[in-house]
Design an enzyme around this catalytic site. Sequence first.
Site, mmCIF file in Angstrom:
data_model
loop_
_atom_site.group_PDB
_atom_site.id
_atom_site.type_symbol
_atom_site.label_atom_id
_atom_site.label_comp_id
_atom_site.label_asym_id
_atom_site.label_seq_id
_atom_site.Cartn_x
_atom_site.Cartn_y
_atom_site.Cartn_z
ATOM 1 N N ARG A 35 0.814 -1.219 0.000
ATOM 2 C CA ARG A 35 0.000 0.000 0.000
ATOM 3 C C ARG A 35 0.847 1.269 0.000
ATOM 4 O O ARG A 35 0.458 2.279 -0.591
ATOM 5 C CB ARG A 35 -0.937 0.005 1.203
ATOM 6 N N LYS A 222 -20.604 -17.168 -0.414
ATOM 7 C CA LYS A 222 -22.056 -17.083 -0.245
ATOM 8 C C LYS A 222 -22.764 -16.188 -1.245
ATOM 9 O O LYS A 222 -22.248 -15.133 -1.599
ATOM 10 C CB LYS A 222 -22.362 -16.554 1.158
ATOM 11 N N GLY A 378 -10.851 -8.774 -2.750
ATOM 12 C CA GLY A 378 -10.450 -9.792 -1.782
ATOM 13 C C GLY A 378 -9.745 -11.002 -2.350
ATOM 14 O O GLY A 378 -8.651 -10.899 -2.897
ATOM 15 N N GLY A 401 -13.778 -3.486 -0.217
ATOM 16 C CA GLY A 401 -15.148 -2.969 -0.109
ATOM 17 C C GLY A 401 -15.444 -1.882 -1.122
ATOM 18 O O GLY A 401 -16.544 -1.830 -1.684
HETATM 19 P P1 AMP Z 1 -15.638 -14.358 -0.684
HETATM 20 O O1 AMP Z 1 -15.049 -13.616 0.467
HETATM 21 O O2 AMP Z 1 -17.135 -14.346 -0.714
HETATM 22 O O3 AMP Z 1 -15.009 -13.998 -2.007
HETATM 23 O O4 AMP Z 1 -15.318 -15.876 -0.408
HETATM 24 C C1 AMP Z 1 -14.026 -16.401 -0.457
HETATM 25 C C2 AMP Z 1 -14.041 -17.705 0.277
HETATM 26 O O5 AMP Z 1 -14.937 -18.604 -0.374
HETATM 27 C C3 AMP Z 1 -12.718 -18.393 0.319
HETATM 28 O O6 AMP Z 1 -12.280 -18.417 1.654
HETATM 29 C C4 AMP Z 1 -13.025 -19.806 -0.180
HETATM 30 O O7 AMP Z 1 -12.421 -20.805 0.604
HETATM 31 C C5 AMP Z 1 -14.523 -19.898 -0.050
HETATM 32 N N1 AMP Z 1 -15.080 -20.906 -0.952
HETATM 33 C C6 AMP Z 1 -14.958 -20.964 -2.284
HETATM 34 N N2 AMP Z 1 -15.551 -22.073 -2.763
HETATM 35 C C7 AMP Z 1 -16.068 -22.742 -1.719
HETATM 36 C C8 AMP Z 1 -16.770 -23.972 -1.563
HETATM 37 N N3 AMP Z 1 -17.054 -24.727 -2.614
HETATM 38 N N4 AMP Z 1 -17.136 -24.339 -0.314
HETATM 39 C C9 AMP Z 1 -16.825 -23.569 0.750
HETATM 40 N N5 AMP Z 1 -16.166 -22.400 0.673
HETATM 41 C C10 AMP Z 1 -15.781 -21.994 -0.545
#
Ligand code: AMP
Length: 421
Positions: A35, A222, A378, A401
Amino acid sequence: MQTIDKFNFAGKRAFVRVDFNVPLDDNFNITDDTRIRAALPTLKKVLADGGSLIIASHLGRPKKNPDTKYSLKPIVAHVSELLGVDVKFVPDCMGDATAKIAAELKPGEALLLENLRYYAEEEGKARGLADDATDEEKSAAKKAVKESQKTFTKTLASYADCYVNDAFGTAHRAHASTALIANYFDADNKMFGYLMNKEVVAVQKVLAETVHPFTAIMGGSKVSSKIEIIENLLTKVDNLIIAGGMTYTFTKALGGKIGNSLVEEDKLDLALDLIAKAKENNVNLVLASDAKIADSFSNDANTTFVPVGAIPDGWEGLDIGPETEILFANVIKNSKTILWNGPTGVFEFENFTHGSRSVGEAIVEATKNGAFSLVGGGDSVACVNKFGLADGVSYVSTGGGALLEAIEGKSLPGIEAIRGY
Ligand code: AMP
């Protein structure tokens, strides 16, 4: 709109809001200076023109003034080294002594202010309220901090002749130093720094000046955390690839068997709704066709590949399978604008990185063939860095964010304050 390239800082004091919110170890050593390095082109331009710098940042989440665990003092030596000048430091961003040092800066000199968030006024949020504070007390405290925020902001602005915002990471916050301060400078004397400008241009290229076909790859865990993004993208993209953990909420909604895979039971209707919206908007919604499944949530689990809707009980999908890799890659390689947010699997486990790597490689290939690719928000940034693919994509965003809110179609206060919209 004023731009940093056109502006001559000679003889001017520039208030530059940077994001020096760097990780520190227990001995206050910087563990990743990305950064700081990202802000150097802007800081160096001011000094090279013959201007002087008032550098301001936050670090962590201090709750009082002072809160030495969050002091910026430990980074002064490193900033000095990278910038090539002895950066002065003041232990308080307010006060007569600070105002005097800022006023006496000579061309080529730089001053770093102590953590802006020592003051509640930076964020404009009330502090120190008792747990059982009444609604009236909360609202009075909020009003008081909003009132004193005006003096705080005006004082920061009084240090300088011009204002530069180079902190994209906080552009989605209407804080004193990221947005409100801009009101104290006329249009000719406020501008984005180089980093902020690159981010704004990249988002614009993807969302406003899109060359079609436009493909977005949404991965991660999610659906619930990506609803607004998916809805906004459904009005813009030609192809929307759904990957990662959210795959299984879609698969279950469509009647598939998902075993123990991650699922949001209360979002099954939403998934069907998004599928219908995609159809209405002529968007090609691309879902995985096979999965790499595991008999436990662990890198060392037993694994096999199955169709995504035929996952046996006791097994869970932790990455996409080889058939899906080809399916996704074909869509990606035929795209001219690409946005990637979120891994296709649990990339933290070495045995479940293959899908994310293949998506990254397909993006690199499309980029070589002239596509514009933006990776951000992220974990997908962690992916391209882990696989050594960052140089092969058009732009890797520094904003978590802030980037996500921009993709959601929201206007960011830090950008609006300078651009006017
Ligand atoms: P996000 O912060 O929403 O981009 O989510 C990233 C996280 O999603 C990472 O820590 C991954 O380990 C998790 N992730 C990706 N695919 C899966 C999956 N099939 N089952 C559980 N977690 C997952």
